[in-house]
Design an enzyme around this catalytic site. Structure first.
Site, PDB file in Angstrom:
ATOM      1  N   GLY A 282       2.647   2.515   5.611  1.00 29.60           N
ATOM      2  CA  GLY A 282       3.377   1.322   5.202  1.00 29.60           C
ATOM      3  C   GLY A 282       4.553   2.231   6.441  1.00 29.60           C
ATOM      4  O   GLY A 282       5.018   1.000   7.621  1.00 29.60           O
TER       5      GLY A 282
ATOM      6  N   CYS B  81       1.861   0.433  -8.747  1.00 34.46           N
ATOM      7  CA  CYS B  81       3.145   0.864  -8.003  1.00 34.46           C
ATOM      8  C   CYS B  81       3.798   1.160  -9.084  1.00 34.46           C
ATOM      9  O   CYS B  81       5.106   2.371  -8.504  1.00 34.46           O
ATOM     10  CB  CYS B  81       3.623   0.016  -6.897  1.00 34.46           C
ATOM     11  SG  CYS B  81       3.478  -1.694  -7.440  1.00 34.46           S
TER      12      CYS B  81
ATOM     13  N   GLU C   9       5.379  -3.912   0.264  1.00 32.96           N
ATOM     14  CA  GLU C   9       6.148  -3.468  -0.796  1.00 32.96           C
ATOM     15  C   GLU C   9       4.859  -2.337  -0.457  1.00 32.96           C
ATOM     16  O   GLU C   9       3.900  -2.016  -0.521  1.00 32.96           O
ATOM     17  CB  GLU C   9       5.293  -3.745  -1.034  1.00 32.96           C
ATOM     18  CG  GLU C   9       5.646  -4.208  -2.804  1.00 32.96           C
ATOM     19  CD  GLU C   9       4.994  -3.197  -3.576  1.00 32.96           C
ATOM     20  OE1 GLU C   9       5.222  -2.307  -4.275  1.00 32.96           O
ATOM     21  OE2 GLU C   9       3.945  -3.301  -4.295  1.00 32.96           O
TER      22      GLU C   9
ATOM     23  N   GLY D 236       0.622  -1.321  -0.290  1.00 32.27           N
ATOM     24  CA  GLY D 236      -0.264   0.730  -0.161  1.00 32.27           C
ATOM     25  C   GLY D 236       0.893   1.243  -0.146  1.00 32.27           C
ATOM     26  O   GLY D 236       2.006   0.793  -0.311  1.00 32.27           O
ATOM     27  N   SER D 237       0.193   2.075   0.701  1.00 33.70           N
ATOM     28  CA  SER D 237       0.747   3.319   0.520  1.00 33.70           C
ATOM     29  C   SER D 237       1.906   3.586   1.247  1.00 33.70           C
ATOM     30  O   SER D 237       2.384   3.067   2.450  1.00 33.70           O
ATOM     31  CB  SER D 237      -0.316   4.669   0.820  1.00 33.70           C
ATOM     32  OG  SER D 237       0.133   4.500   2.535  1.00 33.70           O
ATOM     33  N   THR D 238       2.921   4.285   1.171  1.00 35.47           N
ATOM     34  CA  THR D 238       4.287   4.593   1.815  1.00 35.47           C
ATOM     35  C   THR D 238       3.631   5.421   3.263  1.00 35.47           C
ATOM     36  O   THR D 238       4.870   4.871   4.256  1.00 35.47           O
ATOM     37  CB  THR D 238       4.876   5.711   1.098  1.00 35.47           C
ATOM     38  OG1 THR D 238       5.956   4.552  -0.288  1.00 35.47           O
ATOM     39  CG2 THR D 238       6.632   6.169   1.887  1.00 35.47           C
ATOM     40  N   ALA D 239       2.996   6.448   3.636  1.00 27.88           N
ATOM     41  CA  ALA D 239       2.180   6.832   4.937  1.00 27.88           C
ATOM     42  C   ALA D 239       2.026   5.777   5.608  1.00 27.88           C
ATOM     43  O   ALA D 239       2.114   5.883   6.615  1.00 27.88           O
ATOM     44  CB  ALA D 239       1.543   8.235   4.424  1.00 27.88           C
TER      45      ALA D 239
END
Length: 497
Positions: free
Chosen positions: A246, A297, A263, A241-244
């Site tokens: 994660g 992504c 990921e 999912g999103s970096t935030a």
């Protein structure tokens, strides 16, 4: 445990799946068709206590599952693949309805999920089993008075969370290697499109997956996910999912030191060298628009183009963009469907508007949203004159938006490609393959594809920097979902004569 004869939406909306049984919830929420904005069905709203119940079921099931022979686990994986493949035509319309993907692509999505179960069954069969584990890497011979063994042991209970794009493939990519290595899984699909995964619970029953080895919980908000990743009984979190999100999950696991496989976001660069095959480069870059409307992504959303071929490449991209048909994903002529939600559409449109205000030029000029009044449609964007520091170049947009930058020499191309916090997948297109290899080695990303935009599922997949931690795919996934244990024993010397 008995297989269900009912199937489809009715089964999918019955309840969450815990310990081999459907568990009804008091509340539900609507799943919206991105194409029509109509309600596809109602998804169960799990409570925090039900999530904890799912974790407890996985804890109970995991030791017995880990004790089964790898060959038996491989047999279950193959049965899961067969049962899923048998439901291919029934699942396809549901997948298209809740994700907005092209109807023609939905059966292919099922096939790719099936291949995950088959591949990990094959990998498992080819490895040497040891007591309560699997030997992936042999232990070299040691000193004469010692002997040893290195094996992969199950991590335990895996909390797996997938994004809204390709939910069935995402589930197979996490569940298959996790259970192959003797773990039990609590899986949470994205709130936007969970129905196909609730239907997948019937696949687990049909295939004979032991109760509690695979559990599925759903919810519309953050409570279900947060409860799951912080549950004391969870030994590993696998999140895409999103970096935030994660980063938040990464922080939440610090106190317990639980294993993480994250990921996260990407901002792929595709370097087009002066000697590149421009037709091939355009086809690859065009996937930013046509492949699930850019919601993937690893998309090559930054075209880093040698200045000598910039104008010709842009002309070809404009022709391709203007040839696209935006519309109903069930229409075979459509090659660009909707994005997943109104919020996502708004975010994409605001990002493009911000880039134009910041000095970029939007050159396609198609009718906004394809002229459609309903559905979450976004017109493809081609942005020229982009600078490396622009938010549109730095941030993951997750939509049909392609930014173009120019360069003069290979060093500048590498510098531009590496000038983001992300490092998931990059691309190099050049007729000079040895030089392309050298450029690839200098790119800070988990994967580099040369003269192709089609990855291989046996290669490691994951990111550097803010694109995540760990690697998926093939043997790399088997290692990610297991712990390495080395055992060394001192031999007793033979008694003196």
């Amino acid at each position: 445990m008995k297989a269900k004869d009912d199937w489809g939406l009715e089964a999918a909306t019955r309840g969450i799946f815990i310990g081999g049984s459907r568990i009804l919830t008091d509340d539900s929420y609507p799943v919206i068709d991105p194409t029509t904005e109509d309600v596809v069905g109602q998804a169960p709203e799990a409570t925090a206590s039900q999530v904890e119940q799912a974790v407890a079921a996985a804890q109970d099931a995991q030791p017995g599952w880990a004790a089964t022979a790898p060959a038996e686990r491989a047999g279950i994986l193959r049965a899961m693949g067969r049962a899923l493949g048998a439901r291919r035509e029934q699942l396809a319309p549901l997948i298209a309805a809740e994700t907005g993907c092209l109807l023609s692509a939905a059966p292919v999505i099922v096939d790719r999920a099936v291949s995950r179960f088959e591949r990990f069954a094959d990998l498992l069969t080819g490895l040497r089993p040891v007591e309560h584990g699997i030997e992936i890497r042999a232990t070299p011979a040691g000193p004469s008075l010692t002997s040893g063994q290195t094996a992969r042991r199950p991590v335990g209970v895996v909390a797996a969370i997938a994004p809204f794009n390709f939910p069935l493939i995402g589930a197979a990519s996490k569940i298959a290697p996790a259970i192959a290595m003797g773990n039990a899984v609590v899986f949470k699909p994205a709130p936007q499109d969970p129905l196909e995964l609730l239907a997948f619970a019937s696949i687990c029953e049909e295939a004979g997956v032991p109760d509690g080895v695979v559990n599925i919980v759903t919810g519309s908000g953050v409570e279900v996910g947060r409860t799951l990743v912080s549950a004391p009984g969870v030994d590993m979190v696998s999140f895409t999912g999103s970096t935030a999100a994660g980063a938040e999950i990464y922080r939440s696991g610090a106190d317990s030191m639980r294993r993480m496989l994250l990921e996260l976001g990407g901002k792929g660069a595709l370097i087009v060298r002066r000697d590149a095959d421009l037709d091939a480069a355009v086809e690859a870059l065009g996937r930013v628009w046509t492949y699930y409307s850019g919601q993937w992504c690893a998309a090559p959303t930054r075209a880093i183009v040698h200045r000598d071929v910039h104008d010709e490449l842009v002309d070809r991209l404009i022709r391709l963009g203007r040839s696209l048909r935006i519309g109903d994903p069930s229409d075979p002529a459509t090659n660009l469907g909707p994005v997943i939600s109104d919020a996502q559409r708004t975010r994409i449109e605001q990002s493009v508007a911000g880039a134009v205000a910041d000095g970029a030029e939007e050159v396609l000029g198609l009718e906004p949203r394809g002229g459609r009044s309903r559905g979450y449609f976004v017109s493809p964007s081609l942005l020229l004159g982009c600078r490396p520091d622009m938010p549109i170049v730095q941030n993951e947009i997750f939509g049909p938006v392609l930014s173009v930058l120019t360069y003069g020499d290979d060093d500048e191309a590498v510098e531009l490609a590496n000038a983001t916090r992300f490092g998931l997948t990059n691309y190099v297109f050049s007729a000079d393959v040895p030089t392309a290899w050298e450029l690839a080695r200098r790119l800070r990303s988990g994967s580099v594809l040369i003269n192709t935009a089609t990855p291989r599922d046996d290669m490691p997949f994951g990111g550097m920097g803010m694109s995540g931690v760990g690697r998926d795919n093939g043997v790399f996934a088997l290692e990610s979902y297991s712990e390495a244990q080395g055992i060394l024993v001192a031999s007793t010397p033979a008694p003196a004569a």
